[in-house]
Design an enzyme around this catalytic site. Structure first.
Site, PDB file in Angstrom:
ATOM      1  N   LYS A 100       0.851  -1.191   0.000  1.00 39.06           N
ATOM      2  CA  LYS A 100       0.000   0.000   0.000  1.00 39.06           C
ATOM      3  C   LYS A 100       0.886   1.240   0.000  1.00 39.06           C
ATOM      4  CE  LYS A 100      -3.454  -2.494   2.729  1.00 39.06           C
ATOM      5  NZ  LYS A 100      -4.126  -2.614   4.048  1.00 39.06           N
ATOM      6  N   SER A 133      -6.426  -5.178   7.955  1.00 41.33           N
ATOM      7  CA  SER A 133      -5.784  -6.478   8.221  1.00 41.33           C
ATOM      8  C   SER A 133      -4.426  -6.288   8.887  1.00 41.33           C
ATOM      9  CB  SER A 133      -5.615  -7.250   6.904  1.00 41.33           C
ATOM     10  OG  SER A 133      -5.088  -6.412   5.886  1.00 41.33           O
ATOM     11  N   LYS A 186      -4.975   6.060   3.595  1.00 42.22           N
ATOM     12  CA  LYS A 186      -5.419   5.873   4.981  1.00 42.22           C
ATOM     13  C   LYS A 186      -4.230   5.895   5.939  1.00 42.22           C
ATOM     14  CE  LYS A 186      -3.962   1.446   5.303  1.00 42.22           C
ATOM     15  NZ  LYS A 186      -3.163   0.790   6.365  1.00 42.22           N
ATOM     16  N   THR A 243      -6.609   1.430  11.102  1.00 39.64           N
ATOM     17  CA  THR A 243      -5.268   1.996  11.208  1.00 39.64           C
ATOM     18  C   THR A 243      -5.234   3.235  12.088  1.00 39.64           C
ATOM     19  OG1 THR A 243      -5.014   1.241   8.921  1.00 39.64           O
ATOM     20  CG2 THR A 243      -3.228   2.513   9.829  1.00 39.64           C
TER      21      THR A 243
END
Length: 329
Positions: A100, A133, A186, A243
């Site tokens: 990411k 996750s 994010k 997060t």
């Protein structure tokens, strides 16, 4: 490809699904330690590795005959690894990126980096994993739901079948841009949430920060072609909430330390694992400027991390901006 905490957790997941798994570690001594100790003591301690999972430092060995390849390499190191692995990817094997981020120098998404390195006839084999996750919770077999994005339905459904199990539920989407941007951005908002908590600003502040952070992720995403529902789904809101609030979040921990007055260099010097949001903040700031999209929280985090603005001053700047309607037109 990649033997950090997330790569190890995903390798363990695939082994739990009954597959024979090769985990590629860049350093020979790391691969040897994984095989000898049957545990990743450095990045994912306390989780024994299954017997059908073995480590190697040879990319050629890892990729030879593979039926599925997972790339779990940090964004800043991806080009180098793809330069080595590009010609070794097995014919017809799906490639699932689990990274990411947005590249600093080019402002390219991970999907664009892959497409630049692989011939066009193999682009249909690419897909991208995102969603809430934490590695330790996946390794502990706690119920988790994620999204796999890709342009080819047969590929995403194949990946869904190979990776999913009773504790790891996999959804699919064709919205690669939305999934990738949400998963990368994010992390920036999570650092900001950590700053709020480090300053002791309370739950109201954190809730406002998360909500308005989601709004600016959506603003850039839709501008670049994402579907709004992707931003409001697992890749966006789901991963953002996790997060920004979870104690296992490395990005949130960076923000906590910034809010407590520590310098970015000192924070990073004391970290063993990568917090992608630190580099992504620079990329996101530059990307928003290039696209002409307003992202005030991202801009504030850029000033705190790269221009040494005092976090309290940044909060004051955010709270005294021009008043406006909540919904973007």
């Amino acid at each position: 490809m990649g033997a950090g905490s997330w790569g190890t957790a995903l390798a363990k997941l695939l082994a739990d699904n009954g597959h024979d798994v090769l985990l590629w570690a860049r350093r020979e001594e790391q691969a040897a330690a994984l095989n000898d100790k049957r545990e990743n003591e450095a990045y994912l301690p306390d989780f024994p590795l299954p017997d059908n999972l073995r480590a190697t430092s040879s990319l050629e060995e890892a990729l030879s005959g593979a039926e599925l390849v997972l790339s779990v390499v940090p964004t800043h190191g991806l080009r180098h690894v793809l330069g080595e692995a590009g010609k070794l990817f097995p014919e017809g094997a799906p490639i699932l990126s689990c990274t990411k981020g947005i590249e600093n120098s080019t402002l390219m998404l991970v999907s664009q980096i892959f497409e630049e390195h692989l011939p066009k006839e193999r682009h249909h084999l690419l897909s991208y994993l995102t969603g809430p996750s934490f590695a330790r919770e996946v390794a502990a077999r706690m119920p988790t739901a994620v999204t796999v994005a890709g342009h080819e339905t047969r590929t995403t459904e194949r990946v869904q079948d190979l990776t999913g199990n009773p504790y790891f539920r996999v959804y699919t989407t064709e919205d690669v841009v939305g999934a990738e941007l949400s998963g990368a951005l994010k992390n920036v908002i999570a650092i900001a949430a950590g700053v709020c908590d480090g300053l002791g600003l309370g739950h109201n502040s954190r809730a406002a920060l998360i909500t308005r952070g989601l709004a600016e992720i959506g603003r850039l995403g839709v501008h670049m072609g994402a579907h709004p529902m992707t931003v409001n789904g697992l890749a966006g809101m789901g991963d953002l909430v996790l997060t920004c609030t979870g104690d296992l979040s490395r990005n949130r921990r960076v923000g906590l330390a910034l809010g407590q007055g520590k310098s970015l260099s000192d924070i990073l010097g004391g970290m063993k694992m990568v917090a992608e949001g630190v580099r992504t903040t620079r990329s996101a700031h530059d990307l928003a400027q290039r696209e002409g999209v307003e992202m005030p929280i991202t801009a504030a985090m850029y000033r705190i991390m790269y221009e040494d603005q005092d976090p309290r001053e940044a909060v004051a700047d955010l709270m005294t901006r021009r008043l406006r309607a909540e919904r973007d037109e």
